[in-house]
Design a protein around this motif. Sequence first.
Motif, PDB file in Angstrom:
ATOM      1  N   MET A  36       0.859  -1.302  -0.086  1.00 12.17           N
ATOM      2  CA  MET A  36       0.001   0.118   0.030  1.00 12.17           C
ATOM      3  C   MET A  36       0.995   1.469  -0.079  1.00 12.17           C
ATOM      4  SD  MET A  36      -2.831   1.295   2.930  1.00 12.17           S
ATOM      5  CE  MET A  36      -3.936  -0.088   2.723  1.00 12.17           C
ATOM      6  N   LEU A  37       0.470   2.171  -0.778  1.00 15.35           N
ATOM      7  CA  LEU A  37       1.285   3.514  -0.839  1.00 15.35           C
ATOM      8  C   LEU A  37       1.158   4.236   0.392  1.00 15.35           C
ATOM      9  CD1 LEU A  37       3.090   5.305  -2.626  1.00 15.35           C
ATOM     10  CD2 LEU A  37       0.970   6.181  -3.764  1.00 15.35           C
ATOM     11  N   ARG A  38       1.950   4.567   1.231  1.00 15.75           N
ATOM     12  CA  ARG A  38       1.850   5.597   2.265  1.00 15.75           C
ATOM     13  C   ARG A  38       2.949   6.693   1.960  1.00 15.75           C
ATOM     14  NH1 ARG A  38      -1.792   3.600   6.110  1.00 15.75           N
ATOM     15  NH2 ARG A  38      -1.829   6.013   6.674  1.00 15.75           N
ATOM     16  N   ASP A  39       2.761   7.883   2.751  1.00 17.20           N
ATOM     17  CA  ASP A  39       3.712   8.946   2.789  1.00 17.20           C
ATOM     18  C   ASP A  39       4.877   8.460   3.506  1.00 17.20           C
ATOM     19  OD1 ASP A  39       4.071  11.697   2.293  1.00 17.20           O
ATOM     20  OD2 ASP A  39       4.355  11.798   4.415  1.00 17.20           O
ATOM     21  N   ASP A  40       5.992   8.819   3.305  1.00 23.38           N
ATOM     22  CA  ASP A  40       7.282   8.535   3.868  1.00 23.38           C
ATOM     23  C   ASP A  40       7.686   9.492   5.234  1.00 23.38           C
ATOM     24  OD1 ASP A  40       8.202  10.602   2.628  1.00 23.38           O
ATOM     25  OD2 ASP A  40       9.779   9.330   1.476  1.00 23.38           O
ATOM     26  N   GLN A  41       6.833  10.440   5.506  1.00 19.09           N
ATOM     27  CA  GLN A  41       7.236  11.247   6.387  1.00 19.09           C
ATOM     28  C   GLN A  41       6.138  11.357   7.677  1.00 19.09           C
ATOM     29  OE1 GLN A  41       7.643  14.947   4.224  1.00 19.09           O
ATOM     30  NE2 GLN A  41       9.663  14.713   4.719  1.00 19.09           N
ATOM     31  N   VAL A  42       5.022  11.222   7.057  1.00 20.43           N
ATOM     32  CA  VAL A  42       3.758  11.458   8.349  1.00 20.43           C
ATOM     33  C   VAL A  42       2.732  10.362   7.743  1.00 20.43           C
ATOM     34  CG1 VAL A  42       1.901  12.587   9.269  1.00 20.43           C
ATOM     35  CG2 VAL A  42       4.064  13.826   8.859  1.00 20.43           C
ATOM     36  N   LYS A  43       2.430   9.471   8.698  1.00 24.51           N
ATOM     37  CA  LYS A  43       1.552   8.300   8.609  1.00 24.51           C
ATOM     38  C   LYS A  43       0.441   8.297   9.471  1.00 24.51           C
ATOM     39  CE  LYS A  43       2.972   3.912   7.668  1.00 24.51           C
ATOM     40  NZ  LYS A  43       3.527   2.654   8.020  1.00 24.51           N
ATOM     41  N   VAL A  44      -0.944   8.661   8.797  1.00 18.23           N
ATOM     42  CA  VAL A  44      -2.149   8.422   9.870  1.00 18.23           C
ATOM     43  C   VAL A  44      -2.435   7.039  10.015  1.00 18.23           C
ATOM     44  CG1 VAL A  44      -4.542   9.162   9.899  1.00 18.23           C
ATOM     45  CG2 VAL A  44      -3.015  10.467   9.036  1.00 18.23           C
ATOM     46  N   LEU A  45      -2.530   6.553  11.449  1.00 15.69           N
ATOM     47  CA  LEU A  45      -2.908   5.209  11.726  1.00 15.69           C
ATOM     48  C   LEU A  45      -4.398   4.927  12.114  1.00 15.69           C
ATOM     49  CD1 LEU A  45      -0.103   5.086  14.149  1.00 15.69           C
ATOM     50  CD2 LEU A  45      -0.134   4.346  11.900  1.00 15.69           C
ATOM     51  N   TRP A  46      -4.972   5.866  12.460  1.00 11.65           N
ATOM     52  CA  TRP A  46      -6.466   5.836  12.784  1.00 11.65           C
ATOM     53  C   TRP A  46      -7.039   7.150  13.069  1.00 11.65           C
ATOM     54  CZ3 TRP A  46      -8.496   7.896  17.291  1.00 11.65           C
ATOM     55  CH2 TRP A  46      -9.745   7.162  17.889  1.00 11.65           C
ATOM     56  N   MET A  47      -8.486   7.176  12.676  1.00  9.01           N
ATOM     57  CA  MET A  47      -9.084   8.344  12.661  1.00  9.01           C
ATOM     58  C   MET A  47     -10.551   8.071  13.293  1.00  9.01           C
ATOM     59  SD  MET A  47      -9.689  11.134   9.835  1.00  9.01           S
ATOM     60  CE  MET A  47      -8.190  11.274   9.309  1.00  9.01           C
ATOM     61  N   SER A  48     -11.185   9.001  14.110  1.00  8.43           N
ATOM     62  CA  SER A  48     -12.547   8.760  14.423  1.00  8.43           C
ATOM     63  C   SER A  48     -13.132  10.117  14.728  1.00  8.43           C
ATOM     64  CB  SER A  48     -12.527   7.713  15.581  1.00  8.43           C
ATOM     65  OG  SER A  48     -14.116   7.438  16.062  1.00  8.43           O
ATOM     66  N   ARG A  49     -14.468  10.073  14.391  1.00  9.51           N
ATOM     67  CA  ARG A  49     -15.233  11.207  14.893  1.00  9.51           C
ATOM     68  C   ARG A  49     -15.888  10.611  16.038  1.00  9.51           C
ATOM     69  NH1 ARG A  49     -19.903  14.395  13.097  1.00  9.51           N
ATOM     70  NH2 ARG A  49     -20.992  15.057  15.045  1.00  9.51           N
ATOM     71  N   ILE A  50     -15.818  11.468  17.177  1.00  9.79           N
ATOM     72  CA  ILE A  50     -16.296  10.963  18.575  1.00  9.79           C
ATOM     73  C   ILE A  50     -17.230  12.113  19.009  1.00  9.79           C
ATOM     74  CG2 ILE A  50     -15.685  10.250  20.638  1.00  9.79           C
ATOM     75  CD1 ILE A  50     -13.187   9.079  19.531  1.00  9.79           C
ATOM     76  N   ASP A  51     -18.358  11.668  19.526  1.00  5.21           N
ATOM     77  CA  ASP A  51     -19.164  12.681  20.175  1.00  5.21           C
ATOM     78  C   ASP A  51     -19.156  12.644  21.775  1.00  5.21           C
ATOM     79  OD1 ASP A  51     -19.504  13.933  17.572  1.00  5.21           O
ATOM     80  OD2 ASP A  51     -21.773  13.198  17.612  1.00  5.21           O
ATOM     81  N   TYR A  52     -18.980  13.415  22.273  1.00  6.27           N
ATOM     82  CA  TYR A  52     -19.158  13.188  23.996  1.00  6.27           C
ATOM     83  C   TYR A  52     -20.378  13.882  24.372  1.00  6.27           C
ATOM     84  CZ  TYR A  52     -14.102  11.956  23.497  1.00  6.27           C
ATOM     85  OH  TYR A  52     -12.834  11.307  23.227  1.00  6.27           O
ATOM     86  N   SER A  57       9.629  10.907   9.667  1.00  7.14           N
ATOM     87  CA  SER A  57      10.791  11.993   9.057  1.00  7.14           C
ATOM     88  C   SER A  57      11.562  12.768  10.565  1.00  7.14           C
ATOM     89  CB  SER A  57      10.315  13.155   8.352  1.00  7.14           C
ATOM     90  OG  SER A  57      11.179  14.125   8.262  1.00  7.14           O
ATOM     91  N   PRO A  58      12.681  12.415  10.942  1.00  6.40           N
ATOM     92  CA  PRO A  58      13.149  13.027  11.971  1.00  6.40           C
ATOM     93  C   PRO A  58      13.322  14.614  11.818  1.00  6.40           C
ATOM     94  CG  PRO A  58      14.673  11.221  11.335  1.00  6.40           C
ATOM     95  CD  PRO A  58      13.451  11.380  10.392  1.00  6.40           C
ATOM     96  N   ALA A  59      13.380  15.112  10.678  1.00  2.06           N
ATOM     97  CA  ALA A  59      13.365  16.481  10.665  1.00  2.06           C
ATOM     98  C   ALA A  59      11.914  17.150  10.837  1.00  2.06           C
ATOM     99  CB  ALA A  59      13.779  16.875   8.953  1.00  2.06           C
ATOM    100  N   VAL A  60      10.761  16.403  10.436  1.00  2.00           N
ATOM    101  CA  VAL A  60       9.697  16.777  10.727  1.00  2.00           C
ATOM    102  C   VAL A  60       9.249  16.805  12.055  1.00  2.00           C
ATOM    103  CG1 VAL A  60       6.965  16.379  10.276  1.00  2.00           C
ATOM    104  CG2 VAL A  60       8.551  16.285   8.462  1.00  2.00           C
ATOM    105  N   GLU A  61       9.770  15.714  12.885  1.00  2.00           N
ATOM    106  CA  GLU A  61       9.585  15.277  14.108  1.00  2.00           C
ATOM    107  C   GLU A  61      10.058  16.411  15.043  1.00  2.00           C
ATOM    108  OE1 GLU A  61       9.167  11.546  16.774  1.00  2.00           O
ATOM    109  OE2 GLU A  61      11.137  11.610  15.573  1.00  2.00           O
ATOM    110  N   LYS A  62      11.388  16.833  14.493  1.00  2.00           N
ATOM    111  CA  LYS A  62      11.959  17.926  15.426  1.00  2.00           C
ATOM    112  C   LYS A  62      11.348  19.169  15.498  1.00  2.00           C
ATOM    113  CE  LYS A  62      16.322  20.636  15.405  1.00  2.00           C
ATOM    114  NZ  LYS A  62      17.647  20.862  14.598  1.00  2.00           N
TER     115      LYS A  62
END
Length: 296
Positions: A1-17, A86-91
Amino acid sequence: MLRDDQVKVLWMSRIDYEKNTGVKSHYHDDLYQFLFIIDGKGSIQLGDTVFELLPNHAYFIPKRTEHSFFFSNASSTIDIKFDILSPAVEKFFIAESETIPSIIGDSQKLKDLFKLSVMNLQHAHPLIPYRIDVGFKDILLSIIQEKTMVKENNSRSLYALKQEFQPDFPVIDYLSENLTSPITLQDISNHFNFHPHYIIELFRKNLGTTPMKLLQELRIEKSKEYLEFSTSTITEIAELVGLSAPYFSRLFHTREGISPTDYREQARTVVGKHILLEEEFSHSLKNQPLIYKDLL
């Protein structure tokens, strides 16, 4: 699967409290968290510091940081778990994540990302996770850049950034900013000091439609956002997009093939669902914190 090599979204949810609910203190060893408040009110504790939870604000939660939420009002959120490769983005991220919260002037990009994740849940496509990665990275880097500019210039630059990405067709902005008003062709003509026939021809050449048809499309698109992300009634939403409730319902049904009420019900079926974008994150779901009620 093609993914970005700097930032990877693992999970997402719309949550109402619900009112007086929240999540007790916990932390994540191997991921970052991005909490966006659509509407509502409450507080978030990060380590020893407490911040107010406000609409249209984003809150970054670093790895291994104890955090908890409490919502004093009924609230809607978009919650994203992600990793920075990416270490640079993480910094940059680590340096700027301390200056939270971050106001999101244009939340549409974030809402569009959530819609993409729902699309992938319903009809998976190998390019959608990559688009989500890239879109979220753009939001993330824009926030970091804004914070950096604020530090360097001691002034906000949101207006300048907005101007930089403003469309070349300003009539669309005018219509979008005046959806609640009963705009006529003559109003557009007067505002831009052009003859009505010229306005019509301009729209035909540039967009292949008429000003009034585009205005209807903008109103329907905005109403869909209200239906998906707000608790406003159908009558209130109709007023927010400059239409009477009966006409709005007829127009919506004609264009979408479904009533506003049924559209909202369909959109709400994904609220609270886990939307996985990386299979390796599935083992972490059992560690997701529970929502607790009556925390007062």
